[in-house]
Design a protein around this motif. Structure first.
Motif, PDB file in Angstrom:
ATOM      1  N   ALA A 278      33.822   1.253   9.290  1.00  0.00           N
ATOM      2  CA  ALA A 278      34.441   2.571   9.481  1.00  0.00           C
ATOM      3  C   ALA A 278      35.659   2.392  10.381  1.00  0.00           C
ATOM      4  N   LEU A 279      36.806   2.902   9.926  1.00  0.00           N
ATOM      5  CA  LEU A 279      38.035   2.809  10.705  1.00  0.00           C
ATOM      6  C   LEU A 279      38.024   3.925  11.744  1.00  0.00           C
ATOM      7  N   GLU A 280      38.271   3.568  13.015  1.00  0.00           N
ATOM      8  CA  GLU A 280      38.140   4.529  14.099  1.00  0.00           C
ATOM      9  C   GLU A 280      39.321   4.456  15.061  1.00  0.00           C
ATOM     10  N   PHE A 281      39.566   5.597  15.723  1.00  0.00           N
ATOM     11  CA  PHE A 281      40.625   5.722  16.721  1.00  0.00           C
ATOM     12  C   PHE A 281      39.958   5.901  18.078  1.00  0.00           C
ATOM     13  N   LEU A 282      40.425   5.158  19.080  1.00  0.00           N
ATOM     14  CA  LEU A 282      39.846   5.219  20.415  1.00  0.00           C
ATOM     15  C   LEU A 282      40.730   6.074  21.324  1.00  0.00           C
ATOM     16  N   SER A 283      40.136   7.114  21.924  1.00  0.00           N
ATOM     17  CA  SER A 283      40.896   7.983  22.826  1.00  0.00           C
ATOM     18  C   SER A 283      41.064   7.319  24.178  1.00  0.00           C
ATOM     19  N   ALA A 284      41.921   7.927  25.010  1.00  0.00           N
ATOM     20  CA  ALA A 284      42.126   7.406  26.366  1.00  0.00           C
ATOM     21  C   ALA A 284      40.856   7.525  27.191  1.00  0.00           C
ATOM     22  N   GLY A 285      39.971   8.443  26.801  1.00  0.00           N
ATOM     23  CA  GLY A 285      38.714   8.615  27.513  1.00  0.00           C
ATOM     24  C   GLY A 285      37.617   7.664  27.070  1.00  0.00           C
ATOM     25  N   GLY A 286      37.889   6.875  26.026  1.00  0.00           N
ATOM     26  CA  GLY A 286      36.911   5.903  25.559  1.00  0.00           C
ATOM     27  C   GLY A 286      35.989   6.411  24.469  1.00  0.00           C
TER      28      GLY A 286
ATOM     29  N   LEU B 157      32.491  16.403  25.171  1.00  0.00           N
ATOM     30  CA  LEU B 157      32.632  17.347  26.281  1.00  0.00           C
ATOM     31  C   LEU B 157      32.665  16.637  27.633  1.00  0.00           C
ATOM     32  N   SER B 158      31.796  15.647  27.817  1.00  0.00           N
ATOM     33  CA  SER B 158      31.722  14.973  29.116  1.00  0.00           C
ATOM     34  C   SER B 158      33.014  14.238  29.463  1.00  0.00           C
ATOM     35  N   LEU B 159      33.848  13.971  28.442  1.00  0.00           N
ATOM     36  CA  LEU B 159      35.119  13.280  28.647  1.00  0.00           C
ATOM     37  C   LEU B 159      36.300  14.244  28.695  1.00  0.00           C
ATOM     38  N   GLY B 160      36.000  15.546  28.592  1.00  0.00           N
ATOM     39  CA  GLY B 160      37.070  16.543  28.652  1.00  0.00           C
ATOM     40  C   GLY B 160      37.755  16.797  27.334  1.00  0.00           C
ATOM     41  N   GLY B 161      37.141  16.337  26.227  1.00  0.00           N
ATOM     42  CA  GLY B 161      37.750  16.525  24.915  1.00  0.00           C
ATOM     43  C   GLY B 161      38.614  15.342  24.509  1.00  0.00           C
ATOM     44  N   LEU B 162      39.520  15.601  23.596  1.00  0.00           N
ATOM     45  CA  LEU B 162      40.408  14.546  23.082  1.00  0.00           C
ATOM     46  C   LEU B 162      41.591  14.360  24.019  1.00  0.00           C
ATOM     47  N   ARG B 163      41.794  13.120  24.456  1.00  0.00           N
ATOM     48  CA  ARG B 163      42.959  12.812  25.292  1.00  0.00           C
ATOM     49  C   ARG B 163      43.573  11.508  24.803  1.00  0.00           C
ATOM     50  N   LEU B 164      44.864  11.543  24.517  1.00  0.00           N
ATOM     51  CA  LEU B 164      45.583  10.363  24.048  1.00  0.00           C
ATOM     52  C   LEU B 164      46.301   9.699  25.214  1.00  0.00           C
TER      53      LEU B 164
ATOM     54  N   PRO C  66      52.131   5.071  21.213  1.00  0.00           N
ATOM     55  CA  PRO C  66      53.055   5.821  20.343  1.00  0.00           C
ATOM     56  C   PRO C  66      52.402   6.928  19.511  1.00  0.00           C
ATOM     57  N   PHE C  67      51.194   7.381  19.882  1.00  0.00           N
ATOM     58  CA  PHE C  67      50.515   8.433  19.123  1.00  0.00           C
ATOM     59  C   PHE C  67      50.621   9.773  19.853  1.00  0.00           C
ATOM     60  N   ASN C  68      50.713  10.851  19.074  1.00  0.00           N
ATOM     61  CA  ASN C  68      50.581  12.196  19.638  1.00  0.00           C
ATOM     62  C   ASN C  68      49.948  13.117  18.607  1.00  0.00           C
ATOM     63  N   ILE C  69      49.561  14.303  19.047  1.00  0.00           N
ATOM     64  CA  ILE C  69      48.913  15.280  18.174  1.00  0.00           C
ATOM     65  C   ILE C  69      49.994  16.066  17.438  1.00  0.00           C
ATOM     66  N   SER C  70      49.913  16.137  16.132  1.00  0.00           N
ATOM     67  CA  SER C  70      50.971  16.786  15.343  1.00  0.00           C
ATOM     68  C   SER C  70      50.893  18.309  15.494  1.00  0.00           C
TER      69      SER C  70
ATOM     70  N   ASP D 239      51.479  23.642  18.759  1.00  0.00           N
ATOM     71  CA  ASP D 239      52.909  23.539  18.495  1.00  0.00           C
ATOM     72  C   ASP D 239      53.616  22.748  19.588  1.00  0.00           C
ATOM     73  N   ALA D 240      54.927  22.656  19.468  1.00  0.00           N
ATOM     74  CA  ALA D 240      55.712  21.784  20.343  1.00  0.00           C
ATOM     75  C   ALA D 240      55.743  22.261  21.792  1.00  0.00           C
ATOM     76  N   SER D 241      55.386  23.529  22.045  1.00  0.00           N
ATOM     77  CA  SER D 241      55.417  24.041  23.408  1.00  0.00           C
ATOM     78  C   SER D 241      54.196  23.602  24.222  1.00  0.00           C
ATOM     79  N   MET D 242      53.202  23.013  23.556  1.00  0.00           N
ATOM     80  CA  MET D 242      51.974  22.586  24.218  1.00  0.00           C
ATOM     81  C   MET D 242      51.955  21.075  24.359  1.00  0.00           C
ATOM     82  N   THR D 243      51.059  20.589  25.228  1.00  0.00           N
ATOM     83  CA  THR D 243      50.927  19.146  25.354  1.00  0.00           C
ATOM     84  C   THR D 243      50.515  18.544  24.013  1.00  0.00           C
ATOM     85  N   SER D 244      51.126  17.450  23.655  1.00  0.00           N
ATOM     86  CA  SER D 244      50.824  16.811  22.372  1.00  0.00           C
ATOM     87  C   SER D 244      49.882  15.626  22.557  1.00  0.00           C
ATOM     88  N   HIS D 245      49.204  15.564  23.710  1.00  0.00           N
ATOM     89  CA  HIS D 245      48.330  14.432  23.984  1.00  0.00           C
ATOM     90  C   HIS D 245      46.898  14.835  24.354  1.00  0.00           C
ATOM     91  N   GLN D 246      46.566  16.122  24.235  1.00  0.00           N
ATOM     92  CA  GLN D 246      45.229  16.523  24.659  1.00  0.00           C
ATOM     93  C   GLN D 246      44.761  17.796  23.976  1.00  0.00           C
TER      94      GLN D 246
END
Length: 204
Positions: free
Chosen positions: A53-61, A93-100, A105-109, A159-166
């Motif tokens: 399974a191909l997986e992406f690892l967040s900054a929170g692990g 939840l214990s990690l505060g959600g998704l954090r990049l 070079p990744f961000n949330i579209s 959208d672009a006015s919000m943080t694109s990493h969390q």
């Protein structure tokens, strides 16, 4: 002589291409620049092949399953975290959600409609849509077993006015979330494309 030079050039190009292209992970292609191994792809674009399974690892692990990859638009879609049954809490939840990691070079579209679930009343001070017509109400009705039905919830377009990493969740705020990619107006809930679309900057 010219033929020999051409042959050597062809071998070199083939060798470089082979290094750049990572092998499949299960049935999923791993296109350049994504990298599952130091010997292929670009190490800045690290993803993981765990049990095919191909997986992406967040900054929170936390590992998120990659559902699709579109190398021509520099985008991939990861699966939203599991909402633990009858708790209205996501598994991250214990990690505060998704954090990049902001150094990668990744961000949330900006094509993600995010639904925050089981929120405290403080969320009403925000500009998010927390009305009875919020998309999150449709989600709660469709997935009542999540334990979220009847609790305060909101949705917003990332959208672009919000943080694109969390995408943040926390006890005392909102304890769960999900996301739909490229949601169309009046699209029925059973046709929603659940996922979190990430985009990457192309290699220099």
């Amino acid at each position: 002589m010219a033929l020999l030079v051409f042959f050597l050039f062809f071998v070199l190009v083939a060798h470089v291409s082979a290094l750049d292209a990572c092998p499949k992970c299960g049935s999923m292609e791993v296109p350049y620049p994504l990298s599952t191994d130091p010997n292929c792809g670009d190490s800045r674009y690290r993803v993981y092949c765990n049990n095919d399974a191909l997986e992406f690892l967040s900054a929170g692990g936390f590992f998120y399953k990659i559902l699709s990859v579109n190398p021509t638009s520099y985008k991939l879609v990861i699966s939203p975290p599991l909402i633990i049954e009858n708790t209205c809490s996501t598994s991250d939840l214990s990690l505060g959600g998704l954090r990049l990691d902001e150094n990668l070079p990744f961000n949330i579209s900006n094509r993600n409609t995010v639904m925050l679930l089981n929120c405290s009343e403080n969320i009403l001070l925000s500009p998010l849509n927390c009305s009875a017509n919020s998309f999150c109400r449709q989600f709660e009705d469709a997935y009542g077993g999540s334990g979220c039905k009847g609790k305060l919830c909101c949705h917003f377009l990332k959208d672009a006015s919000m943080t694109s990493h969390q995408i943040r969740v926390r006890v005392g705020g909102c304890t769960a979330y999900t996301s739909v990619v490229d949601k169309k107006p009046d699209e029925p809930v059973d046709s929603w494309n659940y996922g979190i679309e990430l985009q990457w900057l192309p290699p220099n």
